[in-house]
Design a protein around this motif. Structure first.
Motif, PDB file in Angstrom:
ATOM      1  N   GLU A  66     -19.475 -56.727  18.559  1.00 20.46           N
ATOM      2  CA  GLU A  66     -19.419 -58.195  18.636  1.00 20.46           C
ATOM      3  C   GLU A  66     -20.463 -58.718  19.634  1.00 20.46           C
ATOM      4  OE1 GLU A  66     -14.752 -59.009  17.395  1.00 20.46           O
ATOM      5  OE2 GLU A  66     -15.353 -59.171  19.498  1.00 20.46           O
ATOM      6  N   GLY A  67     -20.569 -58.048  20.779  1.00 19.19           N
ATOM      7  CA  GLY A  67     -21.565 -58.458  21.783  1.00 19.19           C
ATOM      8  C   GLY A  67     -22.972 -58.377  21.210  1.00 19.19           C
ATOM      9  N   PHE A 117     -18.256 -56.120  25.769  1.00 20.94           N
ATOM     10  CA  PHE A 117     -18.925 -57.237  25.096  1.00 20.94           C
ATOM     11  C   PHE A 117     -20.148 -57.685  25.885  1.00 20.94           C
ATOM     12  CE2 PHE A 117     -19.710 -61.680  24.265  1.00 20.94           C
ATOM     13  CZ  PHE A 117     -19.568 -61.786  22.883  1.00 20.94           C
ATOM     14  N   VAL A 131     -23.560 -61.213  18.529  1.00 23.65           N
ATOM     15  CA  VAL A 131     -23.755 -62.544  19.133  1.00 23.65           C
ATOM     16  C   VAL A 131     -25.167 -62.627  19.745  1.00 23.65           C
ATOM     17  CG1 VAL A 131     -22.961 -64.112  20.964  1.00 23.65           C
ATOM     18  CG2 VAL A 131     -21.296 -62.929  19.536  1.00 23.65           C
ATOM     19  N   PHE A 148     -24.025 -57.373  24.874  1.00 24.35           N
ATOM     20  CA  PHE A 148     -24.747 -58.640  24.702  1.00 24.35           C
ATOM     21  C   PHE A 148     -26.008 -58.659  25.560  1.00 24.35           C
ATOM     22  CE2 PHE A 148     -25.816 -62.915  26.065  1.00 24.35           C
ATOM     23  CZ  PHE A 148     -25.915 -63.582  24.853  1.00 24.35           C
ATOM     24  N   LEU A 182     -27.721 -63.088  17.033  1.00 26.75           N
ATOM     25  CA  LEU A 182     -27.620 -64.473  16.543  1.00 26.75           C
ATOM     26  C   LEU A 182     -28.352 -65.434  17.487  1.00 26.75           C
ATOM     27  CD1 LEU A 182     -26.092 -65.841  14.131  1.00 26.75           C
ATOM     28  CD2 LEU A 182     -24.378 -66.522  15.810  1.00 26.75           C
ATOM     29  N   CYS A 183     -28.142 -65.264  18.791  1.00 29.73           N
ATOM     30  CA  CYS A 183     -28.820 -66.124  19.785  1.00 29.73           C
ATOM     31  C   CYS A 183     -30.338 -65.969  19.675  1.00 29.73           C
ATOM     32  CB  CYS A 183     -28.387 -65.755  21.204  1.00 29.73           C
ATOM     33  SG  CYS A 183     -26.703 -66.212  21.582  1.00 29.73           S
TER      34      CYS A 183
END
Lengths: 250, 70
Positions: free
Chosen positions: A40-41, A127, A44, A131, A47-48
């Motif tokens: 998930e990290g 996470f 995201v 990330f 996506l950023c």
């Protein structure tokens, strides 16, 4: 045509190198803190990074004149490319220790094992670590996608090449699991460094008013010139290190 | 207050990204681009030859600095 192939190769190579480094962190996080938080990290962060490219790319094309863009972008590519090439030459000649992904992996695992978990749901540490790893390594990829994509007028191709590299490195990561040290990272870094310096010279020069003989055909010429120079420097430095009796850095 | 901190972080990111531990590369590239721009106005052929050679010289100089630093 030559320029298009080189742009795709340069972005793919640069993204692959950075993603190998990010993958080490994600895998360390996944194995120690759980895959859900790690993936998930990472998702995201990707996506950023995609939002950054989508927001900055069209704005720069629209508001900045092409010659100014090429001058600035060419200079940035030159700085980045020379930094990569310098590091790769020092590593290839044995003066600097090679990037050991296995050692980094072990260090990350040890560090993450020492952090206690909070609750039974999503692991915040896993996470955040994933990330940060993907986002920080990816920022360099964003810079390369934007600079190469905008100067060549092929932002779409540059974005697709970077995306393909993320997928390929991710798939290879799943297959080889923890054996990231098998990836010839220094050779890839040297190849990409050569391409970045080549494009930096070409576009920086065009932005400064230089008219390259043969237009796009000057690109392979510059690549060969820098490639031969790099090979000569690696040979020379390796020989001098051996003559001086200096052990290879590890 | 928060904006000031954000600007400092943003500025530090770019400084590390462009200058980092190789300030000679950033300064050298700026000089080469400026010299190329001046030369392109007076001697186009010389500029086309001089710019790549200057970049090679910069790489060699930066490598020597790296070797001295150890």
């Amino acid at each position: 045509m030559t320029g298009t192939v080189l742009v795709a190769l340069a972005v793919f190579g640069a993204s692959a190198v950075e993603m190998v480094e990010a993958l080490t962190i994600v895998m360390a996080s996944g194995f120690t803190r759980g895959w859900r938080s790690a993936l998930e990290g990472s998702a995201v962060a990707v996506l950023c990074l995609a939002v950054l490219v989508a927001a900055l790319g069209p704005a720069l094309i629209h508001y900045v004149p092409l010659n100014v863009l090429r001058l600035v972008v060419g200079s940035l590519l030159l700085v980045l490319g020379l930094q990569w090439l310098r590091k790769a030459v020092l590593r290839a000649s044995g003066y600097k220790a090679k990037h050991d992904e296995d050692a980094i992996y072990r260090r990350e695992v040890d560090r993450l094992k020492g952090v206690s978990r909070s609750g039974s749901g999503r692991d915040a540490t896993g996470f955040v670590i994933s990330f940060k790893g993907v986002f920080l390594e990816g920022m360099e990829v964003v810079m390369i996608v934007l600079t190469l994509g905008l100067s060549s007028g092929q932002l779409g191709l540059a974005t697709v090449s970077a995306g393909a590299a993320v997928l390929v490195v991710g798939a290879v990561g799943v297959v080889v699991a923890r054996q990231l040290s098998e990836v010839p990272e220094n050779a890839m870094k040297m190849g990409v460094g050569l391409m970045l310096v080549t494009f930096g010279t070409f576009w920086g020069g065009e932005g400064a008013g230089l008219r390259w003989p043969g237009a796009d055909l000057a690109l392979p010429g510059l690549l060969v010139l820098y490639g031969v120079t790099t090979w000569a420097l690696v040979s020379l430095l390796t020989r001098s290190r051996r003559q001086l009796g200096i052990a290879e850095a590890a | 207050m928060r904006l000031g901190r954000w600007l400092r972080v943003f500025g530090r990111f770019w400084w590390e990204f462009i200058v980092g531990d190789t300030p000679e590369v950033a300064a050298g590239v700026a000089l080469i681009v400026l010299a190329g721009w001046l030369l392109a106005r007076t001697a186009q052929t010389a500029a086309v030859v001089a710019v790549p050679l200057a970049i090679i010289a910069l790489l060699v100089a930066s490598l020597l600095r790296g070797l001295r630093a150890g």
